[in-house]
Write an enzyme that holds these catalytic residues in place. Structure first.
Site, PDB file in Angstrom:
ATOM      1  N   ASN A   1       9.649   1.335   5.941  1.00  0.00           N
ATOM      2  CA  ASN A   1       9.892   0.275   4.950  1.00  0.00           C
ATOM      3  C   ASN A   1      10.120   0.871   3.563  1.00  0.00           C
ATOM      4  O   ASN A   1      10.993   0.412   2.820  1.00  0.00           O
ATOM      5  CB  ASN A   1       8.738  -0.731   4.938  1.00  0.00           C
ATOM      6  CG  ASN A   1       8.884  -1.763   6.038  1.00  0.00           C
ATOM      7  OD1 ASN A   1       9.750  -2.627   5.974  1.00  0.00           O
ATOM      8  ND2 ASN A   1       8.062  -1.646   7.074  1.00  0.00           N
TER       9      ASN A   1
ATOM     10  N   ASP B   1      -4.020 -10.392   5.307  1.00  0.00           N
ATOM     11  CA  ASP B   1      -2.715 -10.936   5.730  1.00  0.00           C
ATOM     12  C   ASP B   1      -2.628 -12.443   5.448  1.00  0.00           C
ATOM     13  O   ASP B   1      -2.199 -13.222   6.317  1.00  0.00           O
ATOM     14  CB  ASP B   1      -2.481 -10.655   7.228  1.00  0.00           C
ATOM     15  CG  ASP B   1      -2.445  -9.162   7.533  1.00  0.00           C
ATOM     16  OD1 ASP B   1      -2.004  -8.380   6.670  1.00  0.00           O
ATOM     17  OD2 ASP B   1      -2.880  -8.765   8.629  1.00  0.00           O
TER      18      ASP B   1
ATOM     19  N   GLU C   1      12.181  -6.326   9.119  1.00  0.00           N
ATOM     20  CA  GLU C   1      11.274  -5.976   8.010  1.00  0.00           C
ATOM     21  C   GLU C   1      12.046  -5.289   6.893  1.00  0.00           C
ATOM     22  O   GLU C   1      11.839  -5.555   5.708  1.00  0.00           O
ATOM     23  CB  GLU C   1      10.164  -5.035   8.505  1.00  0.00           C
ATOM     24  CG  GLU C   1       9.153  -5.681   9.430  1.00  0.00           C
ATOM     25  CD  GLU C   1       8.001  -4.731   9.761  1.00  0.00           C
ATOM     26  OE1 GLU C   1       7.507  -4.034   8.865  1.00  0.00           O
ATOM     27  OE2 GLU C   1       7.602  -4.672  10.940  1.00  0.00           O
TER      28      GLU C   1
ATOM     29  N   HIS D   1       4.076  -7.742   6.908  1.00  0.00           N
ATOM     30  CA  HIS D   1       3.297  -7.832   8.135  1.00  0.00           C
ATOM     31  C   HIS D   1       4.238  -8.198   9.287  1.00  0.00           C
ATOM     32  O   HIS D   1       5.097  -9.074   9.125  1.00  0.00           O
ATOM     33  CB  HIS D   1       2.200  -8.892   7.983  1.00  0.00           C
ATOM     34  CG  HIS D   1       1.314  -8.970   9.182  1.00  0.00           C
ATOM     35  ND1 HIS D   1       0.331  -8.034   9.434  1.00  0.00           N
ATOM     36  CD2 HIS D   1       1.284  -9.845  10.211  1.00  0.00           C
ATOM     37  CE1 HIS D   1      -0.270  -8.339  10.575  1.00  0.00           C
ATOM     38  NE2 HIS D   1       0.290  -9.427  11.062  1.00  0.00           N
TER      39      HIS D   1
HETATM   40  C1  GAR Z   1       5.275  -2.062   9.772  1.00  0.00           C
HETATM   41  O1  GAR Z   1       5.621  -2.649  11.000  1.00  0.00           O
HETATM   42  C2  GAR Z   1       4.432  -3.022   8.965  1.00  0.00           C
HETATM   43  O2  GAR Z   1       4.822  -4.348   9.099  1.00  0.00           O
HETATM   44  C3  GAR Z   1       3.070  -2.789   9.559  1.00  0.00           C
HETATM   45  O3  GAR Z   1       2.999  -1.387   9.731  1.00  0.00           O
HETATM   46  C4  GAR Z   1       4.294  -0.894   9.980  1.00  0.00           C
HETATM   47  C5  GAR Z   1       4.580   0.228   9.009  1.00  0.00           C
HETATM   48  O4  GAR Z   1       5.813   0.834   9.307  1.00  0.00           O
HETATM   49  N1  GAR Z   1       2.023  -3.266   8.699  1.00  0.00           N
HETATM   50  C6  GAR Z   1       0.952  -3.910   9.148  1.00  0.00           C
HETATM   51  O5  GAR Z   1       0.719  -4.093  10.328  1.00  0.00           O
HETATM   52  C7  GAR Z   1       0.006  -4.381   8.064  1.00  0.00           C
HETATM   53  N2  GAR Z   1      -0.942  -5.325   8.582  1.00  0.00           N
HETATM   54  P1  GAR Z   1       6.481   1.839   8.290  1.00  0.00           P
HETATM   55  O6  GAR Z   1       5.407   2.863   7.918  1.00  0.00           O
HETATM   56  O7  GAR Z   1       7.590   2.469   9.079  1.00  0.00           O
HETATM   57  O8  GAR Z   1       6.972   1.053   7.112  1.00  0.00           O
END
Ligand code: GAR
Length: 199
Positions: free
Chosen positions: A13, A144, A173, A108
């Site tokens: 992200n 959340d 996302e 999330h």
């Molecule tokens: C993402 O899917 C985000 O939505 C989730 O962790 C991942 C991080 O991916 N976050 C949660 O679950 C927070 N409750 P990334 O490090 O590749 O951005």
């Protein structure tokens, strides 16, 4: 728009936000990246990109408060408009959240309020929902749970497992985080109760 990024892992992200800035679709600047995990790929990427990248390893601090104080110190110096949690797997204390009211965003991987907490995609598969997605929201003192800025939906297929669904949600996302930031930048907004209202 000055952005701080807090992450703990992969950092896709964060990279999506960086990419959107690089290609001109988001007018912003990443003023610092903070990781609590020394081996987070997102931290390595931030260093490669020459960004102001900081490791604040929670294991080096005796208390949650002491760890947060160091993160808050870096943030105070960086002066971000918004702090983007991007896979930051630490709970923030009420003191932290109160220091940046309506300035902390989280993403999330579910359509909140469904499936908060860990393994949201596996929760969605197990529950049997036909649609899931992702949510970008302001962070409040509950997990959340803060006011929702943007949501994007994703169909759940009969042959999906948690990994397949997670991959499809992740694509959304990356769009949703940029969309939320660009909306906050370009539109007037206010919060009424739980609702983020753009005008
Ligand atoms: C993402 O899917 C985000 O939505 C989730 O962790 C991942 C991080 O991916 N976050 C949660 O679950 C927070 N409750 P990334 O490090 O590749 O951005």
């Amino acid at each position: 728009m000055r952005l701080a990024i807090l992450l703990s892992g992969r950092g896709s992200n964060f990279v999506a936000i960086h990419q959107a800035i690089a290609d001109g679709s988001l007018q912003a600047e990443i003023v610092c990246v903070i990781s609590n995990q020394p081996d987070a790929p997102g931290l390595a990427r931030a260093r490669q990109l020459g960004l102001s990248a900081h490791l604040v390893n929670h294991r080096d601090y005796a208390t949650r408060t002491a760890h947060e104080e160091e993160v808050l110190r870096i943030l105070a110096q960086a002066e971000p408009d918004f702090i983007c949690l991007a896979g930051y797997m630490r709970l923030l204390t009420p003191v932290f959240i109160a220091a940046w009211p309506h300035r902390i965003l989280n993403i999330h991987p579910s359509l909140l309020p469904a499936f908060p907490g860990v393994d949201a995609q596996a929760q969605a598969i197990e529950y049997g929902v036909k649609v899931s997605g992702c949510t970008v929201h302001f962070v409040d003192e509950n997990l959340d749970a803060g006011p929702i800025i943007v949501q994007r939906t994703v169909p759940v297929r009969d042959d999906d497992d948690a990994d397949a669904l997670a991959a499809r949600i992740l694509e959304q996302e990356h769009i949703a985080y940029v969309e939320a930031l660009e909306k906050l930048r370009t539109r007037k907004w206010r919060i009424e109760g739980r609702r983020v209202i753009f005008s």
